[in-house]
Design an enzyme around this catalytic site. Sequence first.
Site, PDB file in Angstrom:
ATOM      1  N   HIS A   1      -1.645   0.292  -9.697  1.00  0.00           N
ATOM      2  CA  HIS A   1      -2.291  -0.606  -8.717  1.00  0.00           C
ATOM      3  C   HIS A   1      -3.063  -1.720  -9.436  1.00  0.00           C
ATOM      4  O   HIS A   1      -4.287  -1.838  -9.294  1.00  0.00           O
ATOM      5  CB  HIS A   1      -3.203   0.163  -7.758  1.00  0.00           C
ATOM      6  CG  HIS A   1      -3.505  -0.616  -6.511  1.00  0.00           C
ATOM      7  ND1 HIS A   1      -3.830  -0.033  -5.318  1.00  0.00           N
ATOM      8  CD2 HIS A   1      -3.521  -1.962  -6.277  1.00  0.00           C
ATOM      9  CE1 HIS A   1      -4.059  -0.968  -4.405  1.00  0.00           C
ATOM     10  NE2 HIS A   1      -3.870  -2.159  -4.970  1.00  0.00           N
TER      11      HIS A   1
ATOM     12  N   GLU B   1      -3.129   7.698  -4.311  1.00  0.00           N
ATOM     13  CA  GLU B   1      -3.514   7.190  -5.633  1.00  0.00           C
ATOM     14  C   GLU B   1      -5.021   7.389  -5.852  1.00  0.00           C
ATOM     15  O   GLU B   1      -5.769   7.395  -4.880  1.00  0.00           O
ATOM     16  CB  GLU B   1      -3.122   5.704  -5.767  1.00  0.00           C
ATOM     17  CG  GLU B   1      -3.867   4.785  -4.824  1.00  0.00           C
ATOM     18  CD  GLU B   1      -3.370   3.322  -4.917  1.00  0.00           C
ATOM     19  OE1 GLU B   1      -2.144   3.087  -4.905  1.00  0.00           O
ATOM     20  OE2 GLU B   1      -4.250   2.439  -4.961  1.00  0.00           O
TER      21      GLU B   1
ATOM     22  N   ARG C   1       0.867  -1.172   0.000  1.00  0.00           N
ATOM     23  CA  ARG C   1       0.000   0.000   0.000  1.00  0.00           C
ATOM     24  C   ARG C   1       0.909   1.228   0.000  1.00  0.00           C
ATOM     25  O   ARG C   1       2.005   1.195   0.589  1.00  0.00           O
ATOM     26  CB  ARG C   1      -0.870   0.059   1.265  1.00  0.00           C
ATOM     27  CG  ARG C   1      -2.032  -0.924   1.290  1.00  0.00           C
ATOM     28  CD  ARG C   1      -3.139  -0.512   0.333  1.00  0.00           C
ATOM     29  NE  ARG C   1      -4.307  -1.378   0.418  1.00  0.00           N
ATOM     30  CZ  ARG C   1      -4.566  -2.400  -0.392  1.00  0.00           C
ATOM     31  NH1 ARG C   1      -3.715  -2.696  -1.361  1.00  0.00           N
ATOM     32  NH2 ARG C   1      -5.672  -3.108  -0.259  1.00  0.00           N
TER      33      ARG C   1
HETATM   34  P1  NAP Z   1      -1.136 -11.817   4.598  1.00  0.00           P
HETATM   35  O1  NAP Z   1      -1.034 -13.227   4.180  1.00  0.00           O
HETATM   36  O2  NAP Z   1      -2.011 -11.453   5.737  1.00  0.00           O
HETATM   37  O3  NAP Z   1       0.345 -11.298   4.837  1.00  0.00           O
HETATM   38  C1  NAP Z   1       0.641 -10.082   5.457  1.00  0.00           C
HETATM   39  C2  NAP Z   1       1.987 -10.241   6.112  1.00  0.00           C
HETATM   40  O4  NAP Z   1       2.378  -8.969   6.624  1.00  0.00           O
HETATM   41  C3  NAP Z   1       1.981 -11.242   7.278  1.00  0.00           C
HETATM   42  O5  NAP Z   1       3.095 -12.083   7.152  1.00  0.00           O
HETATM   43  C4  NAP Z   1       2.115 -10.362   8.502  1.00  0.00           C
HETATM   44  O6  NAP Z   1       2.894 -10.949   9.524  1.00  0.00           O
HETATM   45  C5  NAP Z   1       2.884  -9.190   7.933  1.00  0.00           C
HETATM   46  N1  NAP Z   1       2.742  -8.011   8.750  1.00  0.00           N
HETATM   47  C6  NAP Z   1       1.691  -7.626   9.509  1.00  0.00           C
HETATM   48  N2  NAP Z   1       1.995  -6.497  10.166  1.00  0.00           N
HETATM   49  C7  NAP Z   1       3.264  -6.187   9.819  1.00  0.00           C
HETATM   50  C8  NAP Z   1       4.161  -5.177  10.199  1.00  0.00           C
HETATM   51  N3  NAP Z   1       3.789  -4.242  11.089  1.00  0.00           N
HETATM   52  N4  NAP Z   1       5.393  -5.183   9.662  1.00  0.00           N
HETATM   53  C9  NAP Z   1       5.775  -6.115   8.781  1.00  0.00           C
HETATM   54  N5  NAP Z   1       4.971  -7.117   8.402  1.00  0.00           N
HETATM   55  C10 NAP Z   1       3.737  -7.148   8.907  1.00  0.00           C
HETATM   56  O7  NAP Z   1      -1.663 -10.914   3.374  1.00  0.00           O
HETATM   57  P2  NAP Z   1      -1.350 -11.094   1.818  1.00  0.00           P
HETATM   58  O8  NAP Z   1      -2.441 -11.849   1.185  1.00  0.00           O
HETATM   59  O9  NAP Z   1       0.054 -11.563   1.666  1.00  0.00           O
HETATM   60  O10 NAP Z   1      -1.479  -9.556   1.351  1.00  0.00           O
HETATM   61  C11 NAP Z   1      -0.581  -8.604   1.866  1.00  0.00           C
HETATM   62  C12 NAP Z   1      -0.946  -7.210   1.425  1.00  0.00           C
HETATM   63  O11 NAP Z   1      -0.656  -7.038   0.047  1.00  0.00           O
HETATM   64  C13 NAP Z   1      -2.426  -6.842   1.526  1.00  0.00           C
HETATM   65  O12 NAP Z   1      -2.805  -6.501   2.848  1.00  0.00           O
HETATM   66  C14 NAP Z   1      -2.528  -5.669   0.574  1.00  0.00           C
HETATM   67  O13 NAP Z   1      -2.248  -4.457   1.256  1.00  0.00           O
HETATM   68  C15 NAP Z   1      -1.413  -5.935  -0.440  1.00  0.00           C
HETATM   69  N6  NAP Z   1      -1.971  -6.294  -1.750  1.00  0.00           N
HETATM   70  C16 NAP Z   1      -1.697  -5.522  -2.819  1.00  0.00           C
HETATM   71  C17 NAP Z   1      -2.195  -5.856  -4.056  1.00  0.00           C
HETATM   72  C18 NAP Z   1      -1.869  -5.042  -5.269  1.00  0.00           C
HETATM   73  O14 NAP Z   1      -2.604  -5.121  -6.247  1.00  0.00           O
HETATM   74  N7  NAP Z   1      -0.798  -4.298  -5.268  1.00  0.00           N
HETATM   75  C19 NAP Z   1      -3.019  -6.974  -4.206  1.00  0.00           C
HETATM   76  C20 NAP Z   1      -3.268  -7.742  -3.088  1.00  0.00           C
HETATM   77  C21 NAP Z   1      -2.748  -7.404  -1.866  1.00  0.00           C
HETATM   78  P3  NAP Z   1       2.378 -12.227  10.373  1.00  0.00           P
HETATM   79  O15 NAP Z   1       2.417 -13.377   9.418  1.00  0.00           O
HETATM   80  O16 NAP Z   1       3.378 -12.340  11.449  1.00  0.00           O
HETATM   81  O17 NAP Z   1       0.995 -11.881  10.823  1.00  0.00           O
END
Ligand code: NAP
Length: 314
Positions: free
Chosen positions: A279, A261, A232
């Site tokens: 995005h 954005e 983000r």
């Molecule tokens: P996820 O499986 O929940 O992974 C998020 C990871 O971030 C987890 O490993 C979590 O740690 C970690 N985290 C939480 N708080 C943190 C912090 N303060 N510092 C560092 N790491 C932290 O989610 P995901 O499916 O991988 O998606 C992740 C993110 O990608 C979404 O929330 C969204 O913002 C972004 N995204 C972007 C797009 C795009 O089009 N660009 C598309 C989809 C998603 P723990 O495992 O220890 O809880």
Amino acid sequence: MGKPVVLIMAPLFAPALHELESTFDCHRLWEAADKPALLRSLADHCRIVVTNGGRGIKADEIRLLPQLALVSCFGVGVDAVDTDYCRQHGIIVTNTPDVLTDDVADMALALLLGAIRQIPAGDRFVREGRWPSGPMPLTRSLQRRKVGIVGLGRIGLAIAQRCAAFNTEIAYSGPREKPAQPYRYFADVVAMADWADVLIAACPGGEATRHIVSRAAIEALGPDGVFVNIARGSVVDQAALIDCLASGKLGGAGLDVFDGEPRVPQALIDLPQVVLHPHQGSGTVPTRIAMGRLTVDNVIAFTQGKPVLTRYPG
Ligand code: NAP
């Protein structure tokens, strides 16, 4: 009994919108001339909201819908949904995890390679007819570089697996060490940035991660370093990022997401060493179809009194 009422906050992927509108009594908030009036008119019977990751729904809107019981979000990132308020008021939040992981991880690698191998600059070089006058300048390489991933969740792990194919050394940071993973752990993002040549943000947005990629982290990454953001815009100090890129304190960047954005600062647009993308990490036809399916299926499950498929947090 009439069809369940669904309030849709923002334009959705067309097939999902069409299915919702042909199945339920839907109301389009974004098209309403008087939005507070529409919310008031739904107050005593709207139990379902459908939104997307960018639009979300804030507490002051939820308060106007006292019957609300489900927020179905098209997207995995729910930082724009007031999830604390929902939890406190027993409102179920669903999102669309897993189905987008591979495409978003692919985009992270595309942006990384684009920035490190200067692919958009090469494209411009050929199109502008500069090649006959001599070769394009040499670029950095991804081979044998150190990659630090901020947030080793579903997408972060998929990025790590892809980076391994480029003979990179991989580390990650996050709230918890993951001993089952073969990668080095840093509790501190700045320390990881200092170690790394490449920093990739893959964590959730929201207050807890705001500017987690700080000026200190960007400077620690250094003049030969590359930053990639598919998380983000809020996770990076964007002003510091622009400043460090412009002054040569950071080598390059590949960005799918931005603070503010869809408006992107002209200062970023003016930097040739930055690869910009609007995005679209999950923006492929099959992934959007799968996200739409989950968004609608969560609503259908809820209306049938069944457990939702993908409740947040899982
Ligand atoms: P996820 O499986 O929940 O992974 C998020 C990871 O971030 C987890 O490993 C979590 O740690 C970690 N985290 C939480 N708080 C943190 C912090 N303060 N510092 C560092 N790491 C932290 O989610 P995901 O499916 O991988 O998606 C992740 C993110 O990608 C979404 O929330 C969204 O913002 C972004 N995204 C972007 C797009 C795009 O089009 N660009 C598309 C989809 C998603 P723990 O495992 O220890 O809880």
